[in-house]
Design a protein around this motif. Structure first.
Motif, short mmCIF file in Angstrom:
data_model
loop_
_atom_site.label_atom_id
_atom_site.label_comp_id
_atom_site.label_asym_id
_atom_site.label_seq_id
_atom_site.Cartn_x
_atom_site.Cartn_y
_atom_site.Cartn_z
N LYS A 83 0.91 -0.90 -0.04
CA LYS A 83 0.16 -0.06 0.16
C LYS A 83 0.84 0.96 0.03
CE LYS A 83 -4.07 -0.59 2.33
NZ LYS A 83 -4.85 -0.43 3.58
N ILE A 84 2.27 1.22 1.04
CA ILE A 84 2.65 2.81 0.48
C ILE A 84 3.61 2.78 -0.53
CG2 ILE A 84 5.39 3.05 1.86
CD1 ILE A 84 3.92 1.95 4.18
N LYS A 127 2.55 6.78 -7.45
CA LYS A 127 1.34 8.40 -7.40
C LYS A 127 1.53 9.69 -6.86
CE LYS A 127 -2.96 4.98 -7.14
NZ LYS A 127 -3.75 4.46 -6.22
N HIS A 128 2.19 10.14 -5.61
CA HIS A 128 2.60 10.97 -5.00
C HIS A 128 3.81 11.47 -4.64
CE1 HIS A 128 -1.05 10.06 -3.07
NE2 HIS A 128 -1.96 11.57 -3.15
N CYS A 129 5.06 11.30 -5.16
CA CYS A 129 6.38 11.10 -5.13
C CYS A 129 6.98 11.16 -6.56
CB CYS A 129 6.72 10.00 -4.48
SG CYS A 129 6.40 10.01 -2.23
N ALA A 130 6.96 12.06 -7.53
CA ALA A 130 7.20 12.47 -8.53
C ALA A 130 8.78 12.14 -8.61
CB ALA A 130 6.45 13.71 -8.59
N TRP A 131 9.57 12.50 -7.72
CA TRP A 131 10.97 11.88 -7.63
C TRP A 131 11.93 10.78 -7.66
CZ3 TRP A 131 8.55 13.80 -2.96
CH2 TRP A 131 8.53 12.81 -2.28
N LEU A 132 10.63 9.85 -7.22
CA LEU A 132 11.11 8.38 -7.53
C LEU A 132 11.03 8.20 -8.99
CD1 LEU A 132 9.32 7.48 -3.95
CD2 LEU A 132 11.75 8.05 -4.73
N ARG A 133 12.00 7.65 -9.43
CA ARG A 133 11.55 7.07 -11.02
C ARG A 133 11.97 6.00 -10.96
NH1 ARG A 133 10.19 11.86 -13.49
NH2 ARG A 133 11.92 13.94 -12.49
N LYS A 134 12.90 5.25 -10.37
CA LYS A 134 13.07 3.74 -10.84
C LYS A 134 11.84 3.02 -9.64
CE LYS A 134 17.22 4.58 -12.19
NZ LYS A 134 18.67 3.96 -11.94
N LYS A 135 11.82 1.57 -10.02
CA LYS A 135 10.84 0.70 -8.78
C LYS A 135 12.14 0.47 -7.59
CE LYS A 135 8.74 -3.54 -8.75
NZ LYS A 135 8.90 -5.29 -9.45
N GLU A 136 12.86 0.60 -8.01
CA GLU A 136 14.17 0.59 -6.50
C GLU A 136 14.20 1.39 -5.39
OE1 GLU A 136 15.00 -0.07 -9.87
OE2 GLU A 136 14.99 -2.53 -10.03
N GLU A 137 14.14 2.82 -6.38
CA GLU A 137 14.14 3.80 -5.59
C GLU A 137 12.93 3.62 -4.67
OE1 GLU A 137 14.33 7.08 -8.35
OE2 GLU A 137 16.40 7.25 -8.15
N THR A 138 11.46 3.16 -5.24
CA THR A 138 10.38 3.57 -4.69
C THR A 138 10.44 2.20 -4.15
OG1 THR A 138 9.35 4.25 -6.80
CG2 THR A 138 7.82 3.45 -5.30
N GLU A 139 10.97 1.15 -4.22
CA GLU A 139 10.42 -0.12 -3.05
C GLU A 139 11.18 0.84 -2.03
OE1 GLU A 139 11.28 -4.69 -2.89
OE2 GLU A 139 12.83 -3.67 -4.22
N GLU A 140 12.57 1.05 -2.24
CA GLU A 140 13.53 1.27 -0.45
C GLU A 140 12.92 2.54 -0.38
OE1 GLU A 140 17.72 3.90 0.07
OE2 GLU A 140 17.85 2.78 -1.80
N TYR A 141 12.44 3.85 -0.82
CA TYR A 141 11.84 4.78 -0.32
C TYR A 141 10.67 4.10 0.82
CZ TYR A 141 9.90 9.25 0.47
OH TYR A 141 9.52 10.80 1.67
N ASP A 180 -4.15 11.74 3.34
CA ASP A 180 -4.68 11.45 2.53
C ASP A 180 -4.50 9.68 2.15
OD1 ASP A 180 -2.37 11.71 1.02
OD2 ASP A 180 -3.29 12.45 -0.60
N PHE A 181 -3.17 9.02 2.70
CA PHE A 181 -3.22 7.73 2.63
C PHE A 181 -3.96 7.29 2.59
CE2 PHE A 181 -0.95 3.75 4.57
CZ PHE A 181 -0.51 3.43 3.41
N GLY A 182 -5.49 6.58 3.65
CA GLY A 182 -6.13 5.71 3.43
C GLY A 182 -6.95 5.48 4.37
N ASN A 183 -7.57 4.42 4.66
CA ASN A 183 -8.56 4.10 5.92
C ASN A 183 -7.04 3.77 7.17
OD1 ASN A 183 -9.70 3.70 7.57
ND2 ASN A 183 -11.53 1.90 6.97
N THR A 184 -7.16 4.60 7.36
CA THR A 184 -6.11 4.34 9.09
C THR A 184 -6.34 3.43 9.97
OG1 THR A 184 -6.52 6.32 10.44
CG2 THR A 184 -4.80 6.66 9.05
N GLU A 185 -7.80 2.87 9.99
CA GLU A 185 -8.60 2.33 10.81
C GLU A 185 -8.15 0.42 10.86
OE1 GLU A 185 -12.65 2.38 10.57
OE2 GLU A 185 -12.16 4.46 11.31
#
Length: 102
Positions: free
Chosen positions: A56-57, A63-77, A92-97
């Protein structure tokens, strides 16, 4: 910068140690390389049963982190956000419950 143990003579005749750039993380578990940190963090996330939360993260970061270009960068972040529990501050992350609060 970490010394390699090898020395060189500079152009003005002085001797200096050769160095290399080595990125390490200092954690309560000790100093470790980037790869070791990621491996241990993923193992702990798996052990805690939080792989669905990690997914989910990652979706949120795509969707929200435009500076993350590669899949590996997104996974690490996303791993970093999960380990630091930064996602709790995202309105706006989602249902926090659904999220397990530790």
């Amino acid at each position: 910068m970490v010394g390699t143990g090898c020395y060189e003579i500079t152009r003005i005749g002085t001797r200096r140690e050769r160095t290399v750039l080595r990125e390490t993380y200092e954690t309560p578990m000790g100093e470790m390389s980037h790869g070791e940190w990621k491996e241990k963090a993923l193992a702990e996330i798996t052990q805690q049963g939080e792989l669905d939360l990690l997914e989910k993260i990652q979706d949120y970061c795509r969707k929200h982190c435009a500076w993350l270009r590669k899949k590996e960068e997104t996974e690490e972040y996303a791993i970093n956000c999960l380990c630091s529990r930064a996602y709790r501050a995202w309105e706006d992350f989602g249902n926090t419950e659904e999220i397990i609060w530790m």
